[in-house]
Design a protein around this motif. Structure first.
Motif, short mmCIF file in Angstrom:
data_model
loop_
_atom_site.label_atom_id
_atom_site.label_comp_id
_atom_site.label_asym_id
_atom_site.label_seq_id
_atom_site.Cartn_x
_atom_site.Cartn_y
_atom_site.Cartn_z
N LEU A 186 0.84 -1.21 0.00
CA LEU A 186 0.00 0.00 0.00
C LEU A 186 0.87 1.25 0.00
N LYS A 187 1.92 1.22 0.80
CA LYS A 187 2.82 2.37 0.90
C LYS A 187 3.50 2.63 -0.43
N LYS A 188 3.97 1.57 -1.06
CA LYS A 188 4.64 1.72 -2.36
C LYS A 188 3.67 2.29 -3.39
N ALA A 189 2.43 1.83 -3.33
CA ALA A 189 1.43 2.28 -4.30
C ALA A 189 0.87 3.65 -3.95
N LYS A 190 1.24 4.16 -2.81
CA LYS A 190 0.72 5.42 -2.29
C LYS A 190 -0.81 5.37 -2.23
N LEU A 191 -1.31 4.26 -1.73
CA LEU A 191 -2.75 4.10 -1.63
C LEU A 191 -3.16 3.96 -0.17
N LYS A 192 -4.37 4.43 0.13
CA LYS A 192 -4.92 4.19 1.47
C LYS A 192 -5.69 2.87 1.39
N SER A 193 -5.92 2.27 2.52
CA SER A 193 -6.56 0.95 2.49
C SER A 193 -7.94 1.00 1.84
N ASP A 194 -8.65 2.13 1.94
CA ASP A 194 -9.99 2.15 1.36
C ASP A 194 -9.96 2.37 -0.16
N GLU A 195 -8.78 2.42 -0.71
CA GLU A 195 -8.70 2.55 -2.17
C GLU A 195 -8.49 1.22 -2.87
N ILE A 196 -8.49 0.14 -2.11
CA ILE A 196 -8.39 -1.19 -2.73
C ILE A 196 -9.81 -1.68 -3.01
N ASP A 197 -10.06 -2.07 -4.25
CA ASP A 197 -11.42 -2.49 -4.61
C ASP A 197 -11.67 -3.97 -4.41
N TYR A 198 -10.61 -4.76 -4.54
CA TYR A 198 -10.80 -6.22 -4.48
C TYR A 198 -9.48 -6.87 -4.07
N ILE A 199 -9.58 -7.93 -3.29
CA ILE A 199 -8.38 -8.65 -2.87
C ILE A 199 -8.45 -10.09 -3.38
N ASN A 200 -7.43 -10.49 -4.13
CA ASN A 200 -7.30 -11.92 -4.47
C ASN A 200 -6.43 -12.50 -3.36
N ALA A 201 -7.08 -13.21 -2.44
CA ALA A 201 -6.38 -13.68 -1.24
C ALA A 201 -5.51 -14.89 -1.55
N HIS A 202 -4.59 -15.17 -0.62
CA HIS A 202 -3.80 -16.39 -0.75
C HIS A 202 -4.73 -17.58 -0.50
N GLY A 203 -5.53 -17.47 0.56
CA GLY A 203 -6.63 -18.39 0.83
C GLY A 203 -6.45 -19.83 0.37
N THR A 204 -5.57 -20.59 1.03
CA THR A 204 -5.30 -21.96 0.57
C THR A 204 -6.37 -22.95 1.03
N GLY A 205 -7.11 -22.58 2.06
CA GLY A 205 -8.07 -23.54 2.61
C GLY A 205 -7.53 -24.30 3.80
N LEU A 261 -5.52 -6.04 -4.84
CA LEU A 261 -4.40 -6.50 -4.02
C LEU A 261 -4.34 -8.02 -4.15
N SER A 262 -3.15 -8.56 -4.40
CA SER A 262 -3.02 -10.02 -4.52
C SER A 262 -1.97 -10.51 -3.53
N ASN A 263 -2.36 -11.48 -2.71
CA ASN A 263 -1.47 -12.00 -1.67
C ASN A 263 -0.91 -13.36 -2.02
N SER A 264 0.36 -13.57 -1.69
CA SER A 264 0.97 -14.90 -1.83
C SER A 264 1.90 -15.13 -0.65
N PHE A 265 1.56 -16.10 0.18
CA PHE A 265 2.36 -16.33 1.39
C PHE A 265 2.97 -17.71 1.34
N GLY A 266 4.30 -17.78 1.49
CA GLY A 266 4.97 -19.06 1.33
C GLY A 266 5.54 -19.62 2.61
N PHE A 267 5.89 -20.91 2.56
CA PHE A 267 6.63 -21.52 3.65
C PHE A 267 7.90 -20.72 3.88
N GLY A 268 8.40 -20.81 5.10
CA GLY A 268 9.60 -20.04 5.42
C GLY A 268 9.21 -18.62 5.78
N GLY A 269 7.89 -18.40 5.96
CA GLY A 269 7.42 -17.09 6.39
C GLY A 269 7.52 -16.01 5.33
N ASN A 270 7.69 -16.41 4.08
CA ASN A 270 7.90 -15.42 3.02
C ASN A 270 6.57 -14.89 2.51
#
Lengths: 393, 85, 187
Positions: free
Chosen positions: A271-290, A374-383
């Motif tokens: 968000l900081k890099k994009a200079k966006l406030k949180s309410d300016e994100i319209d949709y999140i593609n979550a990591h959401g593995t289940g 916003l698209s999230n990807s969270f990996g093993f190793g805490g990355n």
């Protein structure tokens, strides 16, 4: 218009072998989950398998018999080929870089050899040749790419990190254009490995559902073409990478912290890099593995970043399974499709929100005004990596 | 009886790479997880593998692990009742 | 760390004994350093190498939580992959599978030093300082006092080649790809 221009994309997944086929499946809520057939395994668990054999893939790419491409390389070449075919280039320009993320690389070939020749130690030399860099090299060779060919291996955030690295190299002027993404295929190695961690579900995965019980592995490859503004054809701009961030969770090798610290920080940095406030994100593609762990952790991170105004969000892994090293790129393509077509995608198999958070994802694919994803990807190793895509307006 | 306890501790040390520890360092009643030996979720999975590998017991539900792996005592009791090796 | 020797700023700190395996050598260094971190023994050899190297690199410097880790090697976690593969034929080991990704090593270092920073793992044929440069510079520029570690942890059949370098605003040698490459190549 902030951010690096995306001027091409290509994808092959269990939803289809082109971007159009993938979009069609997403809009029709048609998942790509099945029982393994091409992969020979005794573990008959739901997976998102691409129903083309290696022979079919090689044939479509006009590769000679005796080629040494692994399945991951074949998928990667296929996805990049879609970019080339739509780019208007006959060949990619010489200054095009390639950054590919993967977790297994060439292990599919190794495990076949191993099973056939396990008694013959002389053939163990094949194992030496099969590592993630080899897969990227095969993709580069096919397209004659020689500039800045690198592989990123950070588990499930590999492709997202490849996109982030590519964007940085364009911003700093070190590259004018770069193909970024990832590729991963189903292997007995990963299927058995994830099974030993007991995080595979025996049903179709149910991201963000209170009764979720694990993930489905998938295979895919997806790539984006990023170009500097001064060299690109403005008519081909599909969107922009306006933000990115990566942070480590510093909690455990495979589990995420309960309050989602790494995820929270990565989203904040993007968000900081994009200079966006949180309410300016319209949709999140979550990591959401289940998995019980990820979805709770990610939910907490979303609440920490967005308060009680979490935007529309969904996980598309109900469609594609968890494609590991390719996931970040698959979901980048989906994020860009969301912006291009003004549509958000269903979070499949959802029935009941997680009691601890009450968050409800998108339950039906629908049209919506989408400028930033916003698209999230969270990996093993805490990355943990988060990317932000914006429309070109 | 005491042979099983000694053998079990030896197997635990080996399976979990507890290279710093001796058999005498582990008390029968000491909690294996949390404060005692401080094992984590991956260790719990390895203990499930240990049950099958060394004692022929296949756990159908990993959730059972929480009770079984509370201490060396509880593990030994479970093994005595269910071992097939 | 190369060929049984560990050097800090070109000075030999530890030497392995004859016929000592890499794992045994690292265990003795662990004990000499009195690290008291039992999780060390669960790690695969690749993570142990990165762990010990970073312990030595960090011990004389203050390491903020934002210290980035930009690491690479030539073959990912291949040796551990082989070990896990062998376990697959009898009882697949979750403890081994966990380490079949090279960035787990970065996770271990982050957990140990509570680093919540950017980390990335690249695969490159040989140490190529230019491929590190862009990411390291981006991290140093991100905030005041930011630091980054450039790490090369390469392992082939028990033979290792490890090089870690701490980059910050306080360093004496100017950071650029050429200097970094020279440091790596020096014996």
């Amino acid at each position: 218009m902030q951010g690096v221009a995306v001027t091409g994309m290509g994808i092959i997944s269990s939803l289809g072998t082109t971007t159009e086929e993938n979009l069609d499946a997403l809009q029709k809520s048609k998942d790509g989950i099945s029982i393994p057939e091409i992969l020979h395994t005794s573990l008959k668990l739901p997976v998102a398998e691409i129903k083309w054999s290696n022979e079919t893939l090689a044939q479509k790419l006009s590769l000679q018999t005796g080629h040494s491409c692994t399945r991951a390389a074949l998928l990667g070449i296929h996805a990049v080929k879609e970019i080339l075919e739509k780019s208007g280039f006959e060949k990619f320009p010489e200054d095009t870089g390639l950054i590919s993320g993967t977790s297994v690389g060439g292990i599919d070939a190794t495990e076949s050899f191993f099973n056939e020749y396990s008694a013959d130690s002389a053939n163990r030399r094949f194992i030496r040749a099969q590592h993630p860099g080899f897969t990227t090299e095969k993709i580069a060779d096919y397209f004659g790419l020689k500039k800045e060919v690198t592989t990123i291996s950070t588990a499930c955030s590999s492709a997202a990190n490849a996109i982030m690295r590519g964007a940085r190299l364009i911003e700093s002027g070190q590259l004018q254009r770069v193909i970024v993404g990832g590729t991963d295929c189903l292997t007995r190695f990963t299927l058995n490995g994830f099974n030993s961690l007991k995080i595979l579900s025996e049903e179709k995965n149910r991201a963000f559902d209170e009764n979720r019980n694990g993930l489905n592995l998938g295979e895919a490859s997806a790539f984006l073409l990023l170009e500097a503004d001064q060299v690109c054809d403005k008519n081909k701009i599909l969107g922009r990478i306006s933000g990115y961030g990566n942070a480590n969770d510093a909690f455990h090798q495979t589990a995420s912290s309960e309050n989602g610290e790494g995820a929270f920080l990565a989203i904040g940095k993007a968000l900081k890099k994009a200079k966006l406030k949180s309410d300016e994100i319209d949709y999140i593609n979550a990591h959401g593995t289940g998995t019980i762990n990820n979805d709770l952790s990610e939910s907490h991170a979303l609440i920490r970043n967005f308060g009680n105004q979490v935007p529309f969000f969904s996980s598309t892994k109900g469609f594609t399974g968890h494609t590991l090293g390719a996931a970040g790129a698959v979901e980048a393509v989906f994020s860009l499709l969301s912006i291009k077509n003004q549509v958000i995608f269903q979070n499949l198999n959802f029935n009941q929100p997680i009691l601890d958070t009450g968050l409800i994802p998108v339950i039906e694919s629908q049209t919506a005004k989408i400028q930033t994803v916003l698209s999230n990807s969270f990996g093993f190793g805490g990355n943990c990596t988060s990317l932000i895509f914006s429309s070109n307006e | 009886m005491s042979d099983l306890y000694t053998e079990l501790k030896k197997n635990i040390i080996e399976q979990l790479n507890l290279e710093d520890m001796e058999i005498s360092d582990i008390d029968n009643d000491e909690p294996l997880f949390g404060d005692g030996l401080g094992l984590d979720s991956i260790d719990a999975l390895e203990l499930i593998v240990l049950l099958e590998k060394d004692y022929g017991i296949k756990l159908s539900d990993p959730e059972q692990g929480k009770e079984i792996f509370a201490s060396v005592n509880t593990m030994a009791q479970f093994i005595q009742k269910n071992r097939t090796k | 760390m190369r060929k049984g020797k560990i050097l800090e700023n070109a000075k030999v700190l530890f030497s392995s004994k004859e016929r000592e395996t890499s794992a045994e050598f690292l265990k003795s260094v662990y004990k000499d350093l009195k690290l008291n971190y039992p999780k060390f023994f669960k790690m695969d050899l690749l993570s142990k190498l990165g762990f010990i190297a970073s312990e030595l690199l960090f011990r004389n410097d203050s390491i903020p939580a934002s210290t980035a880790l930009i690491f690479a090697n030539s073959n990912s976690s291949l040796q551990t992959d082989e070990n896990y593969f062998e376990s697959m034929s009898s009882f697949p080991s979750p403890g081994l599978f966990v380490y079949t990704l090279p960035n787990i090593m970065l996770g271990e270092i982050s957990i140990r030093h509570q680093l919540i920073s950017e980390n990335c793992f690249l695969i490159m044929e040989t140490f190529d300082a230019e491929l590190f440069e862009n990411q390291i510079l981006a991290n140093i520029a991100a905030e005041d006092g930011a630091k980054a570690v450039c790490g090369w942890v390469d392992l082939h059949s028990d033979e290792y080649d490890v090089f870690l370098s701490l980059i910050s605003a306080e360093g004496e040698l100017p950071f650029n790809a050429e200097n970094l490459q020279n440091l790596y190549c020096s014996k």
